[in-house]
Design a protein around this motif. Sequence first.
Motif, mmCIF file in Angstrom:
data_model
loop_
_atom_site.group_PDB
_atom_site.id
_atom_site.type_symbol
_atom_site.label_atom_id
_atom_site.label_comp_id
_atom_site.label_asym_id
_atom_site.label_seq_id
_atom_site.Cartn_x
_atom_site.Cartn_y
_atom_site.Cartn_z
ATOM 1 N N PRO A 42 2.081 0.887 -7.961
ATOM 2 C CA PRO A 42 1.043 1.901 -7.756
ATOM 3 C C PRO A 42 1.610 3.053 -6.913
ATOM 4 O O PRO A 42 2.424 2.832 -6.011
ATOM 5 N N LEU A 43 1.173 4.261 -7.199
ATOM 6 C CA LEU A 43 1.677 5.424 -6.472
ATOM 7 C C LEU A 43 1.438 5.319 -4.959
ATOM 8 O O LEU A 43 2.327 5.701 -4.182
ATOM 9 N N PRO A 44 0.302 4.781 -4.489
ATOM 10 C CA PRO A 44 0.158 4.622 -3.031
ATOM 11 C C PRO A 44 1.230 3.705 -2.426
ATOM 12 O O PRO A 44 1.662 3.919 -1.285
ATOM 13 N N ALA A 45 1.688 2.714 -3.167
ATOM 14 C CA ALA A 45 2.752 1.839 -2.668
ATOM 15 C C ALA A 45 4.070 2.601 -2.575
ATOM 16 O O ALA A 45 4.846 2.411 -1.627
ATOM 17 N N VAL A 46 4.326 3.463 -3.548
ATOM 18 C CA VAL A 46 5.545 4.291 -3.515
ATOM 19 C C VAL A 46 5.488 5.224 -2.307
ATOM 20 O O VAL A 46 6.473 5.385 -1.589
ATOM 21 N N ARG A 47 4.330 5.830 -2.080
ATOM 22 C CA ARG A 47 4.150 6.729 -0.935
ATOM 23 C C ARG A 47 4.324 5.960 0.387
ATOM 24 O O ARG A 47 4.956 6.452 1.324
#
Length: 119
Positions: A42-47
């Motif tokens: 998920p993009l929040p995990a990448v961030r």
Amino acid sequence: MNIAYWIAAGFLSLFYLYAGTMKLIHSRDQLRPMMAWVDRMPLPAVRALGIVEILGATGLILPPLTSVVASLAPAAAIGFVSLQIGAVAVHLTIGDRRITLNLALLATAAVTIWLATGL
């Protein structure tokens, strides 16, 4: 040994500041050519991973530089070893055998732990 620490920590800090910033400011489409695994997270995990990398890079440099809580430097390096073990696992899980950079970063972080204990 102090000079060797600053070389290793400087290299790691620059790399992780760059990589962390990229994860924070770029879209998934912009990251995909550099990081094939971004579609699997998920993009929040990448961030969040980008934030962790920036904090770790700061932890390698600021504590020894200011002589305030210098024990954070080896802790940051231990964090980077753990991060790269996870990165290698993710790469191998998705069938990506290009882990040379991850292994080099892992080895550099491991050496940095040893060098940081002598500060």
